[in-house]
Scaffold this active site. Structure first.
Site, PDB file in Angstrom:
ATOM      1  N   HIS A   1      -8.409  -5.098  -0.039  1.00  0.00           N
ATOM      2  CA  HIS A   1      -7.132  -4.438   0.232  1.00  0.00           C
ATOM      3  C   HIS A   1      -6.405  -5.031   1.439  1.00  0.00           C
ATOM      4  CE1 HIS A   1      -4.206  -1.259  -0.242  1.00  0.00           C
ATOM      5  NE2 HIS A   1      -4.323  -0.940   1.040  1.00  0.00           N
TER       6      HIS A   1
ATOM      7  N   SER B   1       0.823  -1.206   0.000  1.00  0.00           N
ATOM      8  CA  SER B   1       0.000   0.000   0.000  1.00  0.00           C
ATOM      9  C   SER B   1       0.865   1.267   0.000  1.00  0.00           C
ATOM     10  CB  SER B   1      -0.958  -0.047   1.193  1.00  0.00           C
ATOM     11  OG  SER B   1      -1.979   0.907   1.086  1.00  0.00           O
TER      12      SER B   1
ATOM     13  N   ASP C   1     -10.030  -4.584  -4.958  1.00  0.00           N
ATOM     14  CA  ASP C   1      -9.249  -4.061  -3.838  1.00  0.00           C
ATOM     15  C   ASP C   1     -10.103  -3.211  -2.890  1.00  0.00           C
ATOM     16  OD1 ASP C   1      -6.173  -3.329  -2.977  1.00  0.00           O
ATOM     17  OD2 ASP C   1      -7.509  -1.610  -2.765  1.00  0.00           O
TER      18      ASP C   1
END
Length: 347
Positions: free
Chosen positions: A328, A156, A273
């Site tokens: 995610h 990320s 995601d």
């Protein structure tokens, strides 16, 4: 002593020779010291312990196989893996990466895995250049102890931190840079993460906060890329436009050379995601001013090769991995993602 499928007959012969010498000495009640040729071992990336045995008085009728078994337990050869450094994302910390660390050590036993414990949780909102400085120091200290190189696995927001430190760290020895669901081309979307940071804002108004010197002190603003405010982004952003080379600066050439020291760039992401917006940003794709996706090879920073992405791609050293059905927060604990997108780059 352990063998793997990569070892050739020549290696087996080398060990057999050592076994024969000690077996003969055992039969004669002699003292013997032998070792495997260091050059032989190092040329194959092996660490070979010296085999040293002073033979005790033994029953001459003892089976040679038992003696050889003792020898096998005495000499050890280990096929080495490069250390893996993990950099967490926004609102994360080391504890979120215990599963991923376990995956790595399970399939590559003996791998040294370091999850850097800096800017955890809410501290991850600190300015990215400050984080790059401190993560860079931590990464550099690990690299100094790994002359054969390391792998960098960054999740990320951590993927942007890693790309910046790869550009700014001279003489780094990172082999694989694995960018795991990271907004490499920026972020623009109404997500839960945005609501946590700016609860009273929608994506169309965030630029009013982010595109000034105060907003640039919040990490998410450092890569907030509003496609409807392109000129303000290029003028006001102090992080993403710099590492992309979208605003010329004096360090562009050096940063590009540093980034190109990596051997492989692995870009991982997927359509479900739910946080990286657009999800194609994980592969350097992004919106144009009508919010249609412009894929990586049509981006200006790629065409102009401002930070080396086009060169890396031309070398055949960019790998793109797409997985659907992964949220995610699941990327770093999904074993299928690990086996198909990550494992092979961590040798």
């Amino acid at each position: 002593m352990c063998f793997n499928s990569k070892q050739k007959l020549k290696e087996i012969d080398n060990y057999s020779s050592a076994l024969f010498k000690i077996s003969h000495a055992l039969r004669q009640n002699l003292s013997v010291v032998t070792s495997l040729d260091p050059a032989f071992c190092s040329s194959r990336g092996l660490t070979c312990d010296r085999v040293e045995m002073k033979t005790p008085q033994i029953n001459r009728g003892a089976p040679v196989s038992m003696l050889l078994l003792l020898l096998l337990l005495t000499g050890v050869c280990i096929d080495g893996y490069k250390p893996v450094i993990i950099v967490h994302g926004i609102f994360d910390g080391p504890k979120q990466f215990k599963t991923l660390s376990m995956y790595i050590t399970k399939v590559h036993p003996g791998t040294e895995v370091s999850v850097i414990d800096l800017y955890d949780n809410m501290a991850s909102l600190k300015p990215l250049w400050r984080q790059v400085r401190d993560f860079g120091k931590a990464v550099d200290s690990i690299m100094q102890k790994a002359p054969d190189g390391v792998h960098l696995l960054c999740f990320s927001q951590g993927g942007l931190i890693c790309r910046a430190l790869l550009a700014t760290l001279p003489d780094h020895n990172v082999h694989s840079f694995i960018s795991l669901s990271s907004p490499q081309a920026g972020q623009y979307g109404d997500t839960d993460y945005l609501k946590w940071v700016f609860p009273d804002c929608m994506k169309k108004t965030v630029f009013r906060i982010c595109y000034n010197r105060f907003g640039q002190k919040v990490s998410i603003c450092d890569y907030w890329n509003d496609p409807h405010q392109r000129s303000r982004f290029l003028q006001s952003n102090s992080f993403l436009v710099m590492i992309n080379g979208e605003r010329p600066h004096s360090n562009m050439k050096v940063w590009r050379e540093n980034f190109l020291r990596i051997k492989k760039l692995v870009l991982i992401g997927g359509p479900d995601d739910g946080v990286i917006t657009p999800w194609q940003s994980s592969h350097f794709g992004f919106y144009n001013n009508t919010e249609n996706i412009i894929e990586m090879r049509n981006q200006d920073f790629y065409r102009n090769d401002t930070f080396g992405l086009k060169t890396l791609d031309a070398r055949g050293d960019v790998s793109v991995c797409v997985h659907s059905g992964v949220k995610h927060v699941q990327w770093h604990s999904n074993f299928t993602v690990f086996r198909s997108c990550i494992e092979k780059w961590l040798t």
